[in-house]
Write a protein that holds these residues in place. Structure first.
Motif, PDB file in Angstrom:
ATOM      1  N   GLY A   1      18.891 -52.169 -56.700  1.00  0.00           N
ATOM      2  CA  GLY A   1      17.515 -53.017 -56.813  1.00  0.00           C
ATOM      3  C   GLY A   1      17.896 -54.437 -57.525  1.00  0.00           C
ATOM      4  O   GLY A   1      17.196 -55.324 -57.823  1.00  0.00           O
ATOM      5  N   LEU A   2      19.188 -54.556 -58.644  1.00  0.00           N
ATOM      6  CA  LEU A   2      19.461 -55.297 -59.903  1.00  0.00           C
ATOM      7  C   LEU A   2      20.734 -55.527 -59.006  1.00  0.00           C
ATOM      8  O   LEU A   2      21.242 -56.663 -60.458  1.00  0.00           O
ATOM      9  N   ALA A   3      20.956 -55.429 -58.200  1.00  0.00           N
ATOM     10  CA  ALA A   3      22.675 -56.461 -57.710  1.00  0.00           C
ATOM     11  C   ALA A   3      22.424 -57.402 -57.356  1.00  0.00           C
ATOM     12  O   ALA A   3      21.554 -58.400 -57.183  1.00  0.00           O
ATOM     13  N   GLY A   4      23.275 -58.297 -58.233  1.00  0.00           N
ATOM     14  CA  GLY A   4      23.160 -59.459 -57.705  1.00  0.00           C
ATOM     15  C   GLY A   4      22.471 -60.746 -59.332  1.00  0.00           C
ATOM     16  O   GLY A   4      22.094 -61.637 -59.018  1.00  0.00           O
ATOM     17  N   VAL A   5      21.353 -59.403 -60.158  1.00  0.00           N
ATOM     18  CA  VAL A   5      20.433 -60.212 -61.117  1.00  0.00           C
ATOM     19  C   VAL A   5      22.006 -61.181 -62.105  1.00  0.00           C
ATOM     20  O   VAL A   5      23.126 -60.172 -62.078  1.00  0.00           O
TER      21      VAL A   5
ATOM     22  N   LEU B   1       3.083 -56.632 -68.260  1.00  0.00           N
ATOM     23  CA  LEU B   1       3.686 -56.136 -66.889  1.00  0.00           C
ATOM     24  C   LEU B   1       3.283 -54.720 -67.346  1.00  0.00           C
ATOM     25  O   LEU B   1       3.861 -54.026 -66.836  1.00  0.00           O
TER      26      LEU B   1
ATOM     27  N   HIS C   1       6.068 -59.877 -70.476  1.00  0.00           N
ATOM     28  CA  HIS C   1       6.929 -58.562 -69.261  1.00  0.00           C
ATOM     29  C   HIS C   1       6.129 -56.909 -69.890  1.00  0.00           C
ATOM     30  O   HIS C   1       6.298 -55.662 -69.815  1.00  0.00           O
TER      31      HIS C   1
ATOM     32  N   ASP D   1      12.503 -66.058 -68.864  1.00  0.00           N
ATOM     33  CA  ASP D   1      11.268 -66.706 -68.934  1.00  0.00           C
ATOM     34  C   ASP D   1       9.831 -66.196 -67.676  1.00  0.00           C
ATOM     35  O   ASP D   1       9.235 -66.477 -67.621  1.00  0.00           O
ATOM     36  N   ARG D   2      11.036 -64.974 -66.724  1.00  0.00           N
ATOM     37  CA  ARG D   2      10.847 -65.398 -65.693  1.00  0.00           C
ATOM     38  C   ARG D   2      10.542 -63.454 -65.340  1.00  0.00           C
ATOM     39  O   ARG D   2      12.311 -62.521 -65.644  1.00  0.00           O
ATOM     40  N   LEU D   3       9.748 -62.668 -64.362  1.00  0.00           N
ATOM     41  CA  LEU D   3      10.976 -61.784 -63.720  1.00  0.00           C
ATOM     42  C   LEU D   3      11.578 -61.867 -62.266  1.00  0.00           C
ATOM     43  O   LEU D   3      11.847 -62.164 -61.831  1.00  0.00           O
ATOM     44  N   LEU D   4      13.078 -61.469 -63.274  1.00  0.00           N
ATOM     45  CA  LEU D   4      14.073 -61.601 -62.614  1.00  0.00           C
ATOM     46  C   LEU D   4      14.365 -60.757 -61.832  1.00  0.00           C
ATOM     47  O   LEU D   4      15.079 -61.718 -60.185  1.00  0.00           O
ATOM     48  N   ALA D   5      13.883 -59.836 -61.915  1.00  0.00           N
ATOM     49  CA  ALA D   5      14.692 -58.095 -60.460  1.00  0.00           C
ATOM     50  C   ALA D   5      13.673 -57.674 -60.940  1.00  0.00           C
ATOM     51  O   ALA D   5      13.447 -57.192 -62.578  1.00  0.00           O
ATOM     52  N   ALA D   6      13.622 -56.740 -60.710  1.00  0.00           N
ATOM     53  CA  ALA D   6      12.471 -54.956 -60.862  1.00  0.00           C
ATOM     54  C   ALA D   6      12.528 -53.951 -59.523  1.00  0.00           C
ATOM     55  O   ALA D   6      12.371 -54.104 -57.933  1.00  0.00           O
TER      56      ALA D   6
END
Lengths: 497, 392
Positions: free
Chosen positions: B225-229, B243, B240, B207-212
């Motif tokens: 860039g996606l580590a830990g998501v 977006l 999105h 429901d939100r931008l978690l990572a990009a």
């Protein structure tokens, strides 16, 4: 608050001409704030008083000003900040005091203050007309001056070993041990019900025993001790909570608790329709309604909430929750009348306005929705509510081709709430619509990720956080109002021994 | 840091070198050249001759410091924008002896006698026969109609046209654990398989931008860039997707969006009609990797949309994907995501790219229907269904 008179008189001007021209008055401002440990304001009052010095100089010099104010505070620890100010000279005194509002003085209709004490008038006879019955039941009654709290009637030898079970609490411990007593009552009820169900291999027969026994007790209490139905209702609500959370409970038990709760509320309303009692019963039912909604028993939840509102139609938190219940199922037409009712009893409810505006917009009543959303923005509130108000208002504007107004609104929203990602996305869309796509690209470029918290629209979809809280606070206030009677009764009982 | 020896330079290079005052430091700009017309991202490439070790090479574009190079290869990628105008590059080399040399390159602009408001329409066309790609067609095999008017093809390409992609990975609460790992592995597989000039950006959303990630061709940059998501929250597909379209605005080359999601939108502030409004003005191909769900036929609703609206939004998303020229790739379980991503990339490699100037260009914001026919028996053709012809 007490303020020393001599120091107050010292603050008065000594100008004789002033004294001659008009009666001299002492002005005094008194302020009290109750702060929670996390520095939230829990309550306050402010009073301004004027005292004619010509008449009161002597007693003032001999003593001082004593002012009795009233604060309604929930259970918990507080820091009282007391300020006395003489505005003309700006002299003031500030004191900090620690205050604890004990939980044991509140009734057990809510899990976090698990206490209820029922008091009879001094000298009143113990309950009569409660015969031994042949089915298990629980009847929690505390009589001041007695050493017994609970009576369990049961003549079914298979269910529990004795026909009556007594859980003692000494008179001296009556208030201090109230929490423990209530927990004991709950323990005893749950044990009794579980044992009753396990007493026979014929499960259907056991359930019938329990049901009919409890119903008979309820009817008998309704005739002789109607006020005791309320703590009994509270006990079944607590039992329901325990059964739902406790793995391995007989699946019959939660449903049974719900049915008994409903019956108690209905019988109480029929037999003893006192406003306070109805409200307490309504809050208890709402508690169960919210709890079983969380457990996934949605239809039963709605029934409980509706029953609760039948008992007390003015419960803001229950109106909000039931409206949410319908909204979550996209049943806008059912939610809107409840939200209108909510705003009638709580005109400042931000969630009420927001949810009503959303519902009206879905029904096509855009002008009223527009008005309500602007009220929310004007009134102010938490970021997530404001974000949704901005978003929904912008949606209305865009739907009406008022694109430039939407851009202005959303640009202001982004400036106000820069961390809200999707206000930026909506602004970019609005800018695209007015031919300023490049500006929109700048706004969404390098949109910061947000892994930490749900979005406003997700929060809006979740159960209202305030559900039950309003009811609890109202109950606590009502319990406080009953406190003098309780204290008096206990004191007199002690004195009579 | 080391200098470049004179032996390593060719005679041709020496012929165009300009010697510095001291004679021990010189530089040659291989790219761009004086007068060259440049748009978008270009490589600035420099060769250096220095007796002493080199300290740095600085690059300024139109007076603004833009890049600093301290190691070979002396190359920087710089975005000069899309305006048709001359640009001035000033490139300065400094060595440890304190010597400096500066070269100025002035690029050119396309001479315009009369501006004609014509938008080249590019169509990315997939042609298959019995499920296999047909790769041997020439321009004469294609016939393009724009609003039922036959068009003249002005460009025709086949195969590996560079692409810029946004990979949208739905990471709502239901994707927790292995599901998200598989989804991200799919995105990673796409980036790993890309060609040299391709770029992709991965957006993980709920429901939100978690990572990009940034647009990149480097798989390592995606991992970083996606580590830990972690998967959490509800779903806002529409917002999105919009977006992603916005991220591709103005980007060069073939624009592609790959959405991995069940498509059920709980919480978007934008409706699909808003996204479609944007998509109609974008050349982006939209692909949808849709995990099959045992509850596919269930009724979906949320506090924001009733069952009827939710179904309509899903139908619109399907329509949008097909109209864009992309397609829906069903997968039976999320573990098939990497293969689905790779398959889509393969398909993109095998597309024909047709370009034409619409004969009925009106700039009136209206929708133009586009149809492509192929003169070959038994083939299936897929391309975008049309476009909106106004300028954003």
């Amino acid at each position: 608050m007490e303020v020393d008179g001599v120091s107050l008189l010292d603050a008065l001007p000594t100008d004789e001409s002033d004294e001659m021209s008009q009666p001299q008055r002492l002005r005094l401002e008194l302020h009290v704030y109750a702060m929670t440990p996390d520095h939230q304001l829990a309550g306050s009052w402010s009073h301004r008083i004027r005292l004619p010095i010509s008449e009161l100089r002597e007693p003032l010099a001999a003593g001082g000003v004593r002012f009795a104010g009233h604060l309604e505070l929930p259970t918990g620890d507080f820091e009282l900040r007391l300020l006395a100010l003489e505005p003309k000279s700006q002299r003031f005194a500030l004191r900090h005091l620690d205050l604890t509002v004990p939980a044991s003085l509140t009734p057990p209709l809510f899990p976090d203050a698990d206490t209820w004490i029922q008091v009879r008038e001094p000298g009143a006879a113990p309950p009569t007309g409660i015969p031994a019955i042949d089915r298990p039941a629980a009847l929690p009654v505390l009589r001041a001056g007695q050493t017994h709290l609970l009576w369990f009637h049961n003549t079914n030898p298979e269910a529990i070993p004795r026909s009556a079970r007594w859980l003692p609490v000494s008179e001296a411990d009556a208030i201090a041990a109230a929490d423990t007593v209530s927990a004991q009552a709950l323990e005893a009820l749950c044990e009794l019900e579980s044992q009753t169900l396990a007493a026979s291999e014929d499960r259907l027969r056991s359930r019938t025993w329990m049901k009919s026994g409890q119903e008979r007790v309820i009817e008998q209490l309704a005739a002789t001790e109607p006020e005791s139905l309320i703590p009994l209702l509270a006990l079944h609500v607590a039992a329901h909570d325990r059964y739902v959370k406790q793995p391995g409970s007989d699946p019959f038990l939660p449903g049974s608790s719900r049915e008994r709760s409903l019956m108690l509320a209905e019988v109480y309303t029929r037999q003893a329709p006192r406003a306070v009692g109805r409200s307490l019963a309504a809050s208890a039912l709402a508690e169960v309604g919210v709890a079983i909604d969380r457990a996934g028993l949605w239809i039963a939840s709605r029934r409980m909430l509706e029953e609760s509102l039948t008992l007390d139609p003015d419960q803001a938190s229950t109106l909000l929750y039931l409206a949410y219940w319908h909204q979550r199922r996209a049943a806008t037409d059912d939610a809107v009348p409840l939200l209108r009712q909510l705003l009638a009893v709580a005109p400042q409810s931000l969630q009420g306005k927001l949810r009503l505006a959303h519902g009206l917009a879905q029904q096509g009543q855009t002008s009223e929705a527009d008005r309500l959303l602007r009220q929310v923005l004007h009134q102010g509130g938490s970021d997530w509510m404001l974000t949704i108000a901005y978003q929904e208002l912008a949606r209305l504007l865009l739907a009406q081709q008022r694109d430039d107004e939407a851009v202005s609104l959303l640009a202001g929203a982004v400036a106000h709430l820069p961390s809200q990602q999707r206000l930026r996305i909506q602004l970019a869309y609005a800018l695209d619509r007015v031919g300023k796509g490049h500006r929109g690209s700048e706004i969404v470029t390098a949109l910061p990720a947000d892994r930490g918290r749900p979005s406003p629209r997700n929060l809006y979809s979740q159960r209202p956080q305030t559900a039950g809280n309003d009811g609890r606070q109202a109950l606590q206030r009502r319990a406080m109002a009953r406190l003098p009677l309780l204290t008096q009764a206990l004191d007199q009982t002690k004195g009579s021994r | 840091m080391r200098s470049v020896g004179i032996r390593g330079l060719t005679a041709a290079l020496l012929a165009v070198m300009v010697t510095s005052a001291a004679g021990a430091l010189d530089l040659f700009v291989r790219s761009p050249r004086d007068g060259q017309v440049v748009f978008g991202e270009i490589d600035v490439e420099v060769e250096v001759l220095s007796a002493a070790p080199l300290v740095e090479i600085t690059v300024s574009l139109d007076g603004e410091p833009t890049a600093r190079l301290i190691a070979e290869p002396y190359r920087a990628r710089i975005n000069v924008g899309q305006d048709n105008r001359a640009h001035t590059f000033e490139i300065t080399a400094t060595n440890t002896d304190g010597e400096t040399v500066t070269r100025r390159i002035v690029t050119g602009a396309i001479a315009v006698n009369d501006e004609v408001d014509l938008e080249l329409q590019q169509l990315y066309v997939t042609v298959t026969h019995s499920g296999a790609s047909v790769l041997d067609l020439d321009a004469a095999a294609f016939e393009v109609e724009d609003d039922n008017h036959r068009q003249t093809l002005v460009t025709f390409e086949r195969g590996d046209v560079p692409l810029t992609a946004v990979l949208l990975v739905d990471s709502s609460h239901s994707m927790q654990g292995e599901a998200l790992k598989s989804a991200l592995a799919g995105a990673q597989a796409f980036v790993t398989s890309m060609a040299e000039l391709d770029q992709a950006k991965v957006i993980v959303f709920s429901d939100r931008l978690l990572a990009a990630t940034p647009f990149t061709g480097e798989p390592a940059a995606v991992s970083e860039g996606l580590a830990g998501v972690a998967a959490s929250g509800g779903t806002a597909v529409h917002d999105h997707l919009y977006l992603a379209l916005k991220e591709l605005d103005g980007r060069q080359g073939r624009q592609v969006i790959v959405l991995l999601s069940d498509g059920i939108d709980g919480e978007s502030v934008l409706d699909m009609v808003d996204v479609a409004w944007k998509a109609g003005r974008s050349p982006s191909l939209i692909y949808w990797i849709r995990p099959s769900s045992p509850n596919r036929t269930d009724t979906h609703y949320s506090i924001w949309r009733n069952a009827e609206t939710s179904q309509r939004e899903l139908d619109r998303l399907e329509h949008l994907v097909k109209t864009s020229g992309g397609r829906i790739r069903e997968i039976e379980h999320i573990g098939q995501a990497p293969e689905a991503f790779r398959e889509i990339l393969r398909e993109l490699r095998e597309q024909y790219v047709l370009g034409y100037y619409p004969s009925l260009n009106r700039n009136d914001g209206a929708w133009h229907d586009v149809r492509v026919k192929v003169r070959a028996p038994g083939v299936r053709v897929r391309t975008r269904g049309g476009y909106v012809d106004d300028e954003l």
